[in-house]
Design a protein around this motif. Sequence first.
Motif, PDB file in Angstrom:
ATOM      1  N   MET A   9       0.878  -1.184   0.000  1.00 42.02           N
ATOM      2  CA  MET A   9       0.000   0.000   0.000  1.00 42.02           C
ATOM      3  C   MET A   9       0.908   1.223   0.000  1.00 42.02           C
ATOM      4  SD  MET A   9      -3.044   1.404   2.458  1.00 42.02           S
ATOM      5  CE  MET A   9      -2.299   1.121   4.025  1.00 42.02           C
ATOM      6  N   LEU A  10       0.701   2.114  -0.954  1.00 37.94           N
ATOM      7  CA  LEU A  10       1.457   3.374  -0.984  1.00 37.94           C
ATOM      8  C   LEU A  10       0.653   4.422  -0.214  1.00 37.94           C
ATOM      9  CD1 LEU A  10       4.053   4.623  -2.426  1.00 37.94           C
ATOM     10  CD2 LEU A  10       2.383   5.732  -3.909  1.00 37.94           C
ATOM     11  N   TYR A  11       1.249   4.944   0.837  1.00 36.10           N
ATOM     12  CA  TYR A  11       0.512   5.879   1.699  1.00 36.10           C
ATOM     13  C   TYR A  11       1.296   7.189   1.829  1.00 36.10           C
ATOM     14  CZ  TYR A  11       4.044   4.653   5.138  1.00 36.10           C
ATOM     15  OH  TYR A  11       5.247   4.481   5.773  1.00 36.10           O
ATOM     16  N   GLY A  12       0.562   8.200   2.304  1.00 34.77           N
ATOM     17  CA  GLY A  12       1.236   9.469   2.572  1.00 34.77           C
ATOM     18  C   GLY A  12       1.160  10.445   1.406  1.00 34.77           C
ATOM     19  N   HIS A  13       0.070  10.390   0.618  1.00 39.88           N
ATOM     20  CA  HIS A  13      -0.107  11.353  -0.486  1.00 39.88           C
ATOM     21  C   HIS A  13      -1.481  11.997  -0.349  1.00 39.88           C
ATOM     22  CE1 HIS A  13      -1.942   7.734  -2.225  1.00 39.88           C
ATOM     23  NE2 HIS A  13      -0.833   7.116  -1.874  1.00 39.88           N
TER      24      HIS A  13
ATOM     25  N   GLY B 131      -2.840 -16.659  -0.815  1.00 39.55           N
ATOM     26  CA  GLY B 131      -1.623 -16.556  -1.620  1.00 39.55           C
ATOM     27  C   GLY B 131      -0.737 -15.359  -1.335  1.00 39.55           C
ATOM     28  N   PHE B 132      -1.211 -14.411  -0.520  1.00 39.72           N
ATOM     29  CA  PHE B 132      -0.332 -13.290  -0.173  1.00 39.72           C
ATOM     30  C   PHE B 132       0.641 -13.735   0.910  1.00 39.72           C
ATOM     31  CE2 PHE B 132      -3.970 -10.449  -1.516  1.00 39.72           C
ATOM     32  CZ  PHE B 132      -3.327  -9.927  -2.630  1.00 39.72           C
ATOM     33  N   GLN B 133       1.876 -13.357   0.693  1.00 41.55           N
ATOM     34  CA  GLN B 133       2.899 -13.747   1.640  1.00 41.55           C
ATOM     35  C   GLN B 133       3.160 -12.652   2.676  1.00 41.55           C
ATOM     36  OE1 GLN B 133       5.562 -16.823   1.139  1.00 41.55           O
ATOM     37  NE2 GLN B 133       6.957 -15.365   0.172  1.00 41.55           N
ATOM     38  N   THR B 134       3.376 -11.445   2.197  1.00 48.69           N
ATOM     39  CA  THR B 134       3.827 -10.354   3.066  1.00 48.69           C
ATOM     40  C   THR B 134       3.102  -9.068   2.691  1.00 48.69           C
ATOM     41  OG1 THR B 134       6.018 -11.358   3.098  1.00 48.69           O
ATOM     42  CG2 THR B 134       5.876  -9.090   3.858  1.00 48.69           C
ATOM     43  N   TYR B 135       2.713  -8.324   3.703  1.00 46.80           N
ATOM     44  CA  TYR B 135       2.165  -6.979   3.484  1.00 46.80           C
ATOM     45  C   TYR B 135       3.286  -5.968   3.671  1.00 46.80           C
ATOM     46  CZ  TYR B 135      -0.054  -2.551   4.588  1.00 46.80           C
ATOM     47  OH  TYR B 135      -0.382  -1.223   4.614  1.00 46.80           O
ATOM     48  N   ILE B 136       3.406  -5.037   2.711  1.00 43.80           N
ATOM     49  CA  ILE B 136       4.502  -4.055   2.748  1.00 43.80           C
ATOM     50  C   ILE B 136       3.926  -2.656   2.556  1.00 43.80           C
ATOM     51  CG2 ILE B 136       6.757  -3.440   1.797  1.00 43.80           C
ATOM     52  CD1 ILE B 136       6.526  -6.277   0.301  1.00 43.80           C
ATOM     53  N   PRO B 137       3.777  -1.875   3.621  1.00 45.14           N
ATOM     54  CA  PRO B 137       3.361  -0.484   3.425  1.00 45.14           C
ATOM     55  C   PRO B 137       4.533   0.332   2.893  1.00 45.14           C
ATOM     56  CG  PRO B 137       3.621  -0.964   5.780  1.00 45.14           C
ATOM     57  CD  PRO B 137       3.944  -2.230   5.038  1.00 45.14           C
ATOM     58  N   LEU B 138       4.281   1.137   1.869  1.00 46.92           N
ATOM     59  CA  LEU B 138       5.340   1.919   1.226  1.00 46.92           C
ATOM     60  C   LEU B 138       5.074   3.401   1.413  1.00 46.92           C
ATOM     61  CD1 LEU B 138       5.588  -0.060  -2.157  1.00 46.92           C
ATOM     62  CD2 LEU B 138       7.057  -0.290  -0.142  1.00 46.92           C
ATOM     63  N   ALA B 139       6.022   4.107   1.987  1.00 49.65           N
ATOM     64  CA  ALA B 139       5.872   5.549   2.196  1.00 49.65           C
ATOM     65  C   ALA B 139       6.060   6.281   0.863  1.00 49.65           C
ATOM     66  CB  ALA B 139       6.921   6.025   3.198  1.00 49.65           C
ATOM     67  N   PHE B 140       5.164   7.213   0.568  1.00 47.04           N
ATOM     68  CA  PHE B 140       5.284   7.982  -0.672  1.00 47.04           C
ATOM     69  C   PHE B 140       6.465   8.949  -0.586  1.00 47.04           C
ATOM     70  CE2 PHE B 140       3.945  11.846  -3.143  1.00 47.04           C
ATOM     71  CZ  PHE B 140       4.229  11.295  -4.387  1.00 47.04           C
TER      72      PHE B 140
ATOM     73  N   HIS C 183       3.111 -12.151   7.333  1.00 50.29           N
ATOM     74  CA  HIS C 183       4.254 -11.254   7.539  1.00 50.29           C
ATOM     75  C   HIS C 183       3.923  -9.799   7.227  1.00 50.29           C
ATOM     76  CE1 HIS C 183       6.819 -14.753   8.014  1.00 50.29           C
ATOM     77  NE2 HIS C 183       6.218 -15.274   6.953  1.00 50.29           N
ATOM     78  N   VAL C 184       4.523  -8.905   8.004  1.00 53.73           N
ATOM     79  CA  VAL C 184       4.454  -7.462   7.737  1.00 53.73           C
ATOM     80  C   VAL C 184       5.891  -6.963   7.649  1.00 53.73           C
ATOM     81  CG1 VAL C 184       3.787  -5.206   8.635  1.00 53.73           C
ATOM     82  CG2 VAL C 184       2.224  -7.156   8.866  1.00 53.73           C
ATOM     83  N   LYS C 185       6.195  -6.314   6.543  1.00 50.18           N
ATOM     84  CA  LYS C 185       7.582  -5.893   6.296  1.00 50.18           C
ATOM     85  C   LYS C 185       7.756  -4.392   6.478  1.00 50.18           C
ATOM     86  CE  LYS C 185       9.721  -7.658   2.666  1.00 50.18           C
ATOM     87  NZ  LYS C 185      10.044  -7.854   1.243  1.00 50.18           N
ATOM     88  N   ALA C 186       8.782  -4.018   7.230  1.00 54.17           N
ATOM     89  CA  ALA C 186       9.206  -2.613   7.311  1.00 54.17           C
ATOM     90  C   ALA C 186      10.346  -2.467   6.304  1.00 54.17           C
ATOM     91  CB  ALA C 186       9.683  -2.292   8.720  1.00 54.17           C
ATOM     92  N   TYR C 187      10.015  -2.007   5.114  1.00 52.17           N
ATOM     93  CA  TYR C 187      10.980  -1.953   4.008  1.00 52.17           C
ATOM     94  C   TYR C 187      11.934  -0.792   4.265  1.00 52.17           C
ATOM     95  CZ  TYR C 187      12.486  -1.614  -0.897  1.00 52.17           C
ATOM     96  OH  TYR C 187      13.216  -1.559  -2.058  1.00 52.17           O
TER      97      TYR C 187
END
Length: 394
Positions: free
Chosen positions: A242-246, A269-278, A312-316
């Motif tokens: 999810m791209l957030y912060g816009h 089938g989803f392995q990992t959730y990755i929030p992505l900062a804009f 899984h939740v990833k802090a990229y």
Amino acid sequence: MPNTIETLPPNAISEPAFASNRHSFQTDDARLKPIADKVLGGERLSFDEGVTLYRSGDILAIGWLANHVRERMHGNVAYFNVNRHINPTNVCVAACRLCAFGRKKDTAGAYTMALEEAWQTAASGYTEAVTEFHIVGGLHPDLPFQYFLDLIRGLKERFPQVHLKAFTMVEVAFLAKRAKLSIEDTLIKMKEAGVDSLPGGGAEIFADRVRHIICDHKIDGDQWLDTARLAHKVGLRSNATMLYGHVENEEDRVDHLIRLRAVQDDTGGFQTYIPLAFHPDNTALEHLPRTTGLLDIKQIAIGRLMLDNFSHVKAYWQMMSPKIAQIALRFGADDIDGTVIEEKIYHDAGATTPQGMRREELIRLIREAGREPVERDTMYRPVTRTENSFTVAV
Ligand code: SF4
């Protein structure tokens, strides 16, 4: 929960016996108490409860809950991997306002790798015994589907033990159109060529209102989710971002999470959730401010609380900085991604993080956060290393 994927191996979840929360749940926000009861009782949170979490200022209480769930699932373990990014082309027919990476053909900075060049790029990051290539790029108007199949086949031949995590749902849908194939047949051909799983990019925010502003040239939210369903159906796991912060609001974020959760209920089938900062620099939205550390941490924690069916939740770390990613390991994240080696997409958008990090640095970040580092492959199987090779526990 029904799981329609017979062919996928189960996600690994480690011993859940660890608990670092030293005091009972406390908050001065009365709205969080019924939510805490549900989380502690293992119940699913609703849309309204997700919005309440976003609107609460009690980040420590939210973090306490997310940490509780994270440790219930993964104990004290925090995962990382040794990977390399390969972006074969930045030429793109779309012109998403969120993007600083894509270029029109024949404009300054546009590039497309010849196949040999892409294989050499892969080889140049190989000294650390990479376990994964992460391969994404622009929507090139002229490159045939065959180029991508040859790219994958060539990588598999040269690096048979490396997992190929390749092509976002957006690229898959675009290539299907160019090849005049159904999306399912496109995915099957990719899999036959050697694609092992899909990354989670291009999801952005599913709400139409937001998509029209930030990326109206790419597939809509339902198409992204349908493509993910088909990938899972043919036996390819994927991640989800999810791209957030816009320009999105709290409701848009919760809607996004709940739509991911619904697909996961059906497919698993989803392995990992990755929030992505804009990152706004060099995009058409560069007037927007960058995300704050507080929003980054909240994103991780609320993702962990809402996505009860994601392992899984990833802090990229590339997106949220190594410093925030390290803290996120106490706020719901169980993974900080990998060595990366050379990151282009977020650095074109002004990311000031290093382009890559050595394995030892990732281990130090995790240890300093009081977590136990475990090197994983893409499927979260532990990796055991000797000096210049690795084995994967199966
Ligand atoms: S976000 Fe992806 S699809 Fe959109 S312009 Fe950038 S590279 Fe192209």
